[in-house]
Design an enzyme around this catalytic site. Structure first.
Site, PDB file in Angstrom:
ATOM      1  N   LYS A  26      -7.860  -6.144   2.224  1.00  0.00           N
ATOM      2  CA  LYS A  26      -6.994  -5.118   2.810  1.00  0.00           C
ATOM      3  C   LYS A  26      -7.655  -4.526   4.048  1.00  0.00           C
ATOM      4  CE  LYS A  26      -4.353  -1.077   1.140  1.00  0.00           C
ATOM      5  NZ  LYS A  26      -4.116  -0.241  -0.070  1.00  0.00           N
ATOM      6  N   GLU A  28      -1.716  -5.077  -7.005  1.00  0.00           N
ATOM      7  CA  GLU A  28      -2.917  -4.618  -6.311  1.00  0.00           C
ATOM      8  C   GLU A  28      -3.934  -4.114  -7.334  1.00  0.00           C
ATOM      9  OE1 GLU A  28      -4.043  -1.346  -2.795  1.00  0.00           O
ATOM     10  OE2 GLU A  28      -2.101  -1.242  -3.810  1.00  0.00           O
ATOM     11  N   CYS A  37       0.033  -3.411  -0.267  1.00  0.00           N
ATOM     12  CA  CYS A  37       0.525  -2.044  -0.251  1.00  0.00           C
ATOM     13  C   CYS A  37       0.923  -1.611   1.154  1.00  0.00           C
ATOM     14  CB  CYS A  37      -0.508  -1.116  -0.890  1.00  0.00           C
ATOM     15  SG  CYS A  37       0.195   0.404  -1.576  1.00  0.00           S
TER      16      CYS A  37
END
Length: 318
Positions: free
Chosen positions: A147, A60, A181
């Site tokens: 995200k 990430e 994540c």
């Protein structure tokens, strides 16, 4: 290379072979330095290919930083001028999609005959997004995922993605998707990828807790897919001298300890979790196992009880 909007691409590829070699990179970018971080990413991709990798996954926010320990001068009801300057610095080091950085990564993918999945901080106008970019040798940049739910203080510095990028892509190495994540903790997001028959689940992350590996094993079993989780290993020395981290200022202070891993569709850990240093983890992938596993558990098929439950993804324009 492709310069089209990656949101408009379905990435329909050739029929995949069943076996290939995957790599996950555990390393630090050169914090807040886009060009130096890109050079390091290219070197790591080259090293992964030299070890036999056909697909490599980076962590990430690898281009150009996961700003762990920064507060950007923000408290409830107030933002500081120094914090605004730090946001400007972060924006300056981020990536246009498409743009020169993605063009270069597309070239590297083609030159190495290597599929690349990499976490970047994307500039969308003046808003930043925590994104994952997908590259193939044939198509260059063919997709991105933003995200959808930044975690905690991330919400101040990153915008929110939407359902339009929650896609699984048909590639030469199978059906490939990504969750970033703590998106991996969102049951409905996971199900949206399961319904698209994900076989290779990429999990770029900044979570280095012991519990992360358990989550990766759970997803692998639940989705009967391979999980490739890449985290950074960073120390204070990987960030600029004037980086004011809440985690300490000694050069050897560990900021993110790693924990990258590769897991098979039955929850067996094939590589990692690895902590305490930069590394490239490798594992052989056999997509036959994604079918063998669904013999008794297909959560989007015979195990879904679609007669009882309904599901849809809301995306702009749909």
């Amino acid at each position: 290379m492709s310069t089209a909007d990656p949101n408009e691409h379905s990435a329909a590829g050739n029929a995949p072979g069943r076996t290939f070699t995957a790599a996950v990179v555990q390393a630090a970018p050169v914090g807040f330095d886009r060009e130096a971080s890109l050079a390091k990413a290219i070197d790591l991709a080259t090293r992964a290919r030299s070890k036999g990798a056909d697909l490599v996954v980076f962590p990430e926010a690898f281009l150009s930083a996961y700003p762990r320990g920064l507060d950007f001068g923000a408290v409830v009801g107030s933002r500081s001028e120094a914090g605004r300057d730090m946001f400007l610095r972060y924006w300056d080091s981020s990536v246009d999609v498409p743009g020169p950085v993605t063009d270069r990564l597309a070239e590297v993918s083609s030159e190495l005959d290597l599929d690349i999945v990499i976490g970047v901080i994307e500039r969308g106008g003046s808003t930043l997004y925590c994104s994952v970019l997908f590259f193939s040798p044939e198509e260059g940049l063919y997709a991105k995922h933003r995200k959808v739910m930044p975690t905690g203080s991330e919400r101040l510095i990153w915008g929110f993605g939407d359902g339009s990028t929650l896609k699984v892509h048909r590639t030469r190495h199978g059906n490939l998707g990504a969750a970033v994540c703590w998106e991996n903790y969102m049951p409905l997001l996971r199900y949206s990828l399961y319904r698209q028959d994900v076989q290779i689940w990429c999990a770029p992350t900044a979570d280095a807790r012991d519990s992360w590996t358990a989550s990766m094993r759970h997803i692998a079993v639940e989705g009967r897919c391979y999980v490739l989780s890449a985290n950074q290993y960073t120390t204070r020395a990987d960030y600029p001298d004037d980086y004011s981290s809440a985690f300490g200022d000694e050069p050897d202070q560990v900021i993110t300890r790693g924990g990258s891993c590769i897991v098979d569709p039955f929850g067996e850990v094939l590589a990692g979790p690895h902590y305490g240093e930069e590394s490239i983890l490798m594992a052989g992938i056999d997509l036959s196992n994604t079918i063998r596993g669904k013999f008794d558990l297909d959560v989007a098929g015979h195990y879904s009880r679609s007669d009882l439950f309904a599901f849809e993804v809301t995306a702009p324009g749909h």
